[in-house]
Design an enzyme around this catalytic site. Structure first.
Site, mmCIF file in Angstrom:
data_model
loop_
_atom_site.group_PDB
_atom_site.id
_atom_site.type_symbol
_atom_site.label_atom_id
_atom_site.label_comp_id
_atom_site.label_asym_id
_atom_site.label_seq_id
_atom_site.Cartn_x
_atom_site.Cartn_y
_atom_site.Cartn_z
ATOM 1 C CD GLU A 33 1.702 12.705 1.313
ATOM 2 O OE1 GLU A 33 2.367 12.984 2.341
ATOM 3 O OE2 GLU A 33 0.905 11.762 1.272
ATOM 4 N NE ARG A 44 -4.663 7.403 2.086
ATOM 5 C CZ ARG A 44 -5.031 6.140 1.921
ATOM 6 N NH1 ARG A 44 -6.192 5.725 2.381
ATOM 7 N NH2 ARG A 44 -4.221 5.272 1.329
ATOM 8 C CB SER A 45 -0.382 10.658 -1.535
ATOM 9 O OG SER A 45 -1.059 9.544 -2.073
ATOM 10 C CG ASP A 86 -0.732 4.064 6.548
ATOM 11 O OD1 ASP A 86 -1.954 3.890 6.464
ATOM 12 O OD2 ASP A 86 -0.092 4.695 5.663
ATOM 13 C CD GLN A 91 4.398 6.691 1.422
ATOM 14 O OE1 GLN A 91 4.086 5.712 0.773
ATOM 15 N NE2 GLN A 91 3.637 7.180 2.366
ATOM 16 C CE LYS A 137 -2.971 7.218 5.254
ATOM 17 N NZ LYS A 137 -2.146 6.246 4.486
ATOM 18 C CE LYS A 172 2.688 10.389 7.101
ATOM 19 N NZ LYS A 172 2.536 9.015 6.595
ATOM 20 C CG ASP A 184 4.886 6.094 6.013
ATOM 21 O OD1 ASP A 184 5.159 4.892 6.215
ATOM 22 O OD2 ASP A 184 3.820 6.473 5.482
ATOM 23 C CD GLU A 203 2.670 6.164 8.562
ATOM 24 O OE1 GLU A 203 2.880 7.277 9.095
ATOM 25 O OE2 GLU A 203 1.957 6.022 7.565
#
Ligand code: PGA
Ligand code: ZN
Length: 433
Positions: A205, A366-367, A312, A163, A337, A388, A242, A285
């Protein structure tokens, strides 16, 4: 100061989807405002956003969530003392007995909870980061960013399996230097993609679209970009990944679609271990799936003394899961998050659980994001060390980095953590000599 009004409104996120904004207005007139973000590679145990379903807005409408904000949440918060974040969060939690907040909606809960925090800061006449530091007894410091260069997985139509291909600049002296180095690497990567005829825009992102033939080609290209930018990988800057393995694995069976390869847990661990040997990776991650605690413990046993291993989807900002993972020797850092947990207080509890375990902590976007910059303040106020946000393009990402620069003006560049969060990794050990 008492809360007078709580008002929800529909706004739109970086993917063009509707989301929830909440205003908390106090008797004094002070205002706190937050917008809920939205994930795409979500953990199955995280708070669930309430969406309307049906045909309209592709099912993503938030009218039911807004009705909860303007109805029960407003009723529960009105009259409460804004400085008592724990009481406000208890009031929100009291409206929903479901474990994943599907009744009230994670989106409604997180926007309301964070708006209370903003309103308390406004009432105290403090920037949010200062309020967070004072309220939770923390020493503020500017976080070390993880910044995406290539985006993949669920953020790029699964063009590659992995990702996030990111860099960190632990050798930078201040936040400006991190931005300058990232600018050089980001555009060097873009130039390489263009020269190979592989430049195809950006992913969710802001990282370059991963037009690669293998996952490892992304890593090789990243190293080439770092060198093209005049850097020596492993010196001032390092690589962070990640894997988001839950997105391509279930029950210890992982399927790399791009390479058409099936791996069991231990084969995936071996493959990632080979990457750790071959590339200057300092943080990784979700290397295994959220349903693979044994794999995660095994990965941590083998590599935990060399790299940061972040949970995560595996930990979903849940204090109990952090405690359980720490006891089992799985992971050595948590991704924080707020919308995975649902409220500020639960997120702080998770942060404290990570601290108690001697773990690292990375506050994360978040995305699906917006102009909301709460996380820049949260990471700084908690002095958690890392942030991040996604890549180095698109304003919903840059807004967070730019806010850190504004905070640095107030806080002073000497309060930038530099490489401290990575001291326990091979990079930190190498630095110490
Ligand atoms: P998400 O992904 O916001 O799409 O869930 C972010 C991450 O996995 O870190
Ligand atoms: Zn993740």
């Amino acid at each position: 100061m008492a809360i007078k009004t709580v008002k929800g409104r529909r706004v739109w996120d970086s993917r063009g989807n509707p989301t929830v904004e909440v205003d908390v207005i106090l008797e004094s007139g002070a205002l706190g405002r937050t917008i809920a973000p939205a994930g795409a590679s979500r953990g199955t145990r995280e708070a669930i956003d309430l969406r309307d379903g049906g045909q309209a807005l592709r099912g993503k409408g938030v009218e039911r969530a807004l009705a909860n904000v303007n109805g029960p949440i407003a009723a529960a918060l009105t009259g409460l003392e804004v400085a008592d974040q724990a009481a406000a969060d208890r009031a929100i939690l009291g409206l929903d007995a479901s474990p994943l907040k599907e009744t009230i909606g994670g989106n409604a809960a997180v926007a309301a909870s964070l708006a209370v925090l903003h309103a308390a800061a406004a009432e105290a006449g403090k920037p949010l980061w200062r309020h967070v530091a004072d309220h939770y007894g923390r020493e503020a410091s500017l976080p070390l960013p993880e910044i995406q260069i290539f985006g993949g997985g669920a953020h790029a139509g699964r063009r590659v399996d992995i990702q996030d291909f990111m860099i960190m600049v632990p050798g930078a002296k201040d936040f400006d230097e991190v931005m300058e180095v990232t600018n050089a690497v980001y555009f060097a990567a873009g130039d390489i993609m263009a020269a190979r005829g592989k430049l195809a825009g950006v992913a969710d992102e802001g990282g370059w679209w991963p037009s690669f033939d293998s996952n490892e080609e992304a890593l090789e290209t990243l190293v080439t970009a770092i060198e093209k930018a005049g850097e020596k990988p492993g010196e001032r800057l390092v690589i962070s990944l990640d894997i988001a393995a839950s997105e391509f694995g279930k029950d210890g069976e992982y399927h790399l679609a791009l390479e058409n390869r099936a791996l069991d847990s231990s084969a995936l661990i071996d493959m990632l271990g080979a990457w750790l040997d071959a590339y200057p990776i300092v943080s990784i991650e979700d290397p295994l799936g959220e349903d693979d605690p044994d794999g995660m413990a095994e990965f941590t046993r083998r590599f935990g003394d060399r790299v940061q291993i972040i949970g995560d989807d595996f930990l979903v900002t849940n204090a109990g899961l952090v405690e359980r993972a720490a006891a089992a020797g799985a992971c050595n850092a948590v991704l924080l998050k707020v919308n995975q947990a649902g409220t500020v207080s639960e997120s702080i509890e998770t942060f404290r659980a990570a601290q108690a375990a001697g773990w690292g902590c990375v506050v994360s976007a978040r995305s699906g994001e917006t102009e909301d910059v709460s996380i820049s303040h949260l990471a700084t106020g908690l002095g958690c060390g890392q942030l991040k946000v996604g890549s180095f393009q698109r304003s919903e990402r840059m807004a967070k980095w730019n806010e850190c620069l504004r905070i640095q003006d107030k806080l002073g560049a000497e309060r930038f953590v530099r490489g401290k969060p990575l001291e326990a990794s091979w990079w930190g050990k190498k630095r110490k000599g």
